[in-house]
Write a protein that holds these residues in place. Structure first.
Motif, PDB file in Angstrom:
ATOM      1  N   LEU A 123       0.852  -1.174   0.000  1.00 35.11           N
ATOM      2  CA  LEU A 123       0.000   0.000   0.000  1.00 35.11           C
ATOM      3  C   LEU A 123       0.891   1.228   0.000  1.00 35.11           C
ATOM      4  O   LEU A 123       1.440   1.596   1.019  1.00 35.11           O
ATOM      5  N   LEU A 127      -6.423   4.198  -1.903  1.00 34.91           N
ATOM      6  CA  LEU A 127      -7.012   2.999  -1.351  1.00 34.91           C
ATOM      7  C   LEU A 127      -7.460   3.325   0.059  1.00 34.91           C
ATOM      8  O   LEU A 127      -6.820   4.076   0.760  1.00 34.91           O
ATOM      9  N   ILE A 144     -11.284  -2.050   0.777  1.00 39.28           N
ATOM     10  CA  ILE A 144     -10.390  -3.101   0.303  1.00 39.28           C
ATOM     11  C   ILE A 144     -10.019  -4.123   1.353  1.00 39.28           C
ATOM     12  O   ILE A 144      -9.478  -5.145   1.017  1.00 39.28           O
ATOM     13  N   LEU A 181      -1.052  -5.704   3.225  1.00 37.18           N
ATOM     14  CA  LEU A 181      -2.289  -5.970   2.513  1.00 37.18           C
ATOM     15  C   LEU A 181      -2.620  -7.449   2.641  1.00 37.18           C
ATOM     16  O   LEU A 181      -1.840  -8.296   2.229  1.00 37.18           O
ATOM     17  N   VAL A 224      -8.396  -8.305  -0.161  1.00 35.59           N
ATOM     18  CA  VAL A 224      -8.912  -7.259  -1.039  1.00 35.59           C
ATOM     19  C   VAL A 224     -10.200  -7.754  -1.689  1.00 35.59           C
ATOM     20  O   VAL A 224     -10.236  -8.855  -2.236  1.00 35.59           O
ATOM     21  N   VAL A 245     -11.129  -1.999  -4.873  1.00 31.10           N
ATOM     22  CA  VAL A 245     -10.227  -0.888  -4.605  1.00 31.10           C
ATOM     23  C   VAL A 245     -11.044   0.389  -4.571  1.00 31.10           C
ATOM     24  O   VAL A 245     -11.895   0.612  -5.441  1.00 31.10           O
ATOM     25  N   THR A 286      -0.399 -12.509  -6.313  1.00 30.36           N
ATOM     26  CA  THR A 286      -1.618 -12.545  -5.506  1.00 30.36           C
ATOM     27  C   THR A 286      -2.219 -13.941  -5.601  1.00 30.36           C
ATOM     28  O   THR A 286      -1.895 -14.712  -6.504  1.00 30.36           O
ATOM     29  N   ILE A 298      -7.049 -12.137  -2.857  1.00 29.21           N
ATOM     30  CA  ILE A 298      -7.904 -11.295  -3.689  1.00 29.21           C
ATOM     31  C   ILE A 298      -9.268 -11.963  -3.817  1.00 29.21           C
ATOM     32  O   ILE A 298      -9.381 -13.048  -4.397  1.00 29.21           O
ATOM     33  N   VAL A 333      -5.111  -7.095 -11.674  1.00 26.44           N
ATOM     34  CA  VAL A 333      -5.238  -6.921 -10.221  1.00 26.44           C
ATOM     35  C   VAL A 333      -4.061  -6.121  -9.654  1.00 26.44           C
ATOM     36  O   VAL A 333      -4.254  -5.188  -8.880  1.00 26.44           O
ATOM     37  N   SER A 334      -2.856  -6.474 -10.063  1.00 29.18           N
ATOM     38  CA  SER A 334      -1.710  -5.707  -9.545  1.00 29.18           C
ATOM     39  C   SER A 334      -1.806  -4.247  -9.928  1.00 29.18           C
ATOM     40  O   SER A 334      -1.519  -3.355  -9.125  1.00 29.18           O
ATOM     41  N   LEU A 337      -4.301  -2.287  -7.975  1.00 24.58           N
ATOM     42  CA  LEU A 337      -3.791  -2.050  -6.622  1.00 24.58           C
ATOM     43  C   LEU A 337      -2.705  -0.981  -6.599  1.00 24.58           C
ATOM     44  O   LEU A 337      -2.173  -0.659  -5.547  1.00 24.58           O
ATOM     45  N   HIS A 342       0.215  -0.996  -8.611  1.00 26.45           N
ATOM     46  CA  HIS A 342       1.572  -1.461  -8.874  1.00 26.45           C
ATOM     47  C   HIS A 342       1.866  -1.480 -10.361  1.00 26.45           C
ATOM     48  O   HIS A 342       0.975  -1.360 -11.176  1.00 26.45           O
TER      49      HIS A 342
END
Ligand SMILES: [Zn+2]
Length: 257
Positions: free
Chosen positions: A20, A26, A31, A42, A45, A48, A147, A172, A233-234, A237, A239
């Motif tokens: 994070l 976020l 989340i 984290l 999740v 988001v 994840t 996730i 997903v990354s 989040l 990233h």
């Protein structure tokens, strides 16, 4: 050894407490469970919190030899990225499909080796399910998933904390579930996803069901017509693209802790 020990270079931001980023858009309410705040790690999740019209499409239980390539064609034609929570033994069977996913910009997540109820398993068995799968994914695409998603969403809070601590993998879940596995029909699947979508949503479906695949053209075009963009997903989040990360050899992942 924990997975963050394997991360090289600037990719380190993907894992551990820094997942994070300070000031990231976020918030815990959307989340995470309260644990995330307490530990600054984290853990879980479901969506988001963001005002940006972005969603993460996730497809579970593949790869499937027929349906998954059809879905990949649809995504490719629209230049849409998704995240595939793959079952390890399917990866071992169809590594070329997983390679195609990565080549076309998609992200791979860990959905265990044989799709058990993790909540009924002990720590060693849970980690073995995850490690075997990460190894199969690495073998296929030379990348390690960052994840995981538990089959049936079934994992206890302490197990989610354990996986975050032992493997630096957030769990996730999802915020939109069309229940496509009940086979309600393509129109219903599309309608449920389109009506459930919201900024920051994580959308669950399964690329092993024909009707789900047939729901996708209307779903993808409909989401786009609603102004949504698609991230893995990354990425949602906050990233970088997970394929840009560099990893050491996977055998270390399975080393005894
Ligand atoms: Zn599943």
């Amino acid at each position: 050894m924990k997975r963050r020990d394997l991360i090289l270079g600037s990719g380190a931001a993907i894992a551990g407490a820094s997942i994070l980023a300070p000031g990231a858009a976020l918030s815990a309410g959307a989340i995470a469970l309260p644990d995330d705040l307490a530990t600054e790690r984290l853990i879980t999740v479901t969506a988001v919190k963001t005002r940006r019209r972005v969603v993460a499409l996730t497809f579970d239980d593949g790869p499937h030899p027929v349906h998954t390539p059809q879905l990949l064609d649809m995504l490719k034609a629209r230049r849409i990225r998704a995240t595939f929570y793959v079952i390890g033994r399917n990866v071992a069977r169809y590594p070329d499909i997983v390679k195609r996913m990565v080549d076309e910009g998609h992200e791979i997540g860990n959905h265990t080796w044989r799709h058990p109820f993790l909540s009924k398993l002990g720590k060693a068995s849970v980690l073995r399910e995850l490690d075997r799968t990460s190894e199969a994914i690495y073998k296929a695409v030379q990348r390690i998933p960052v994840t995981m998603r538990p089959p049936y969403g079934a994992m206890t809070r302490s197990q989610r904390q354990m996986v975050a601590a032992e493997r630096d993998m957030p769990t996730i879940l999802w915020s939109v579930d069309p229940e496509d596995w009940r086979r309600p029909g393509s129109d219903v699947v599309a309608r449920r996803i389109l009506s459930g979508a919201a900024p920051g949503a994580i959308i669950l479906s399964h690329d092993i069901h024909g009707p789900t695949i047939r729901a996708m053209p209307a779903t993808l075009d409909g989401l786009r017509a609603q102004g949504f963009r698609f991230q893995t997903v990354s990425m949602i989040l906050g990233h970088r693209d997970w394929t840009k990360l560099r990893w050491r050899l996977p055998r270390v992942v399975a080393a005894k802790n």
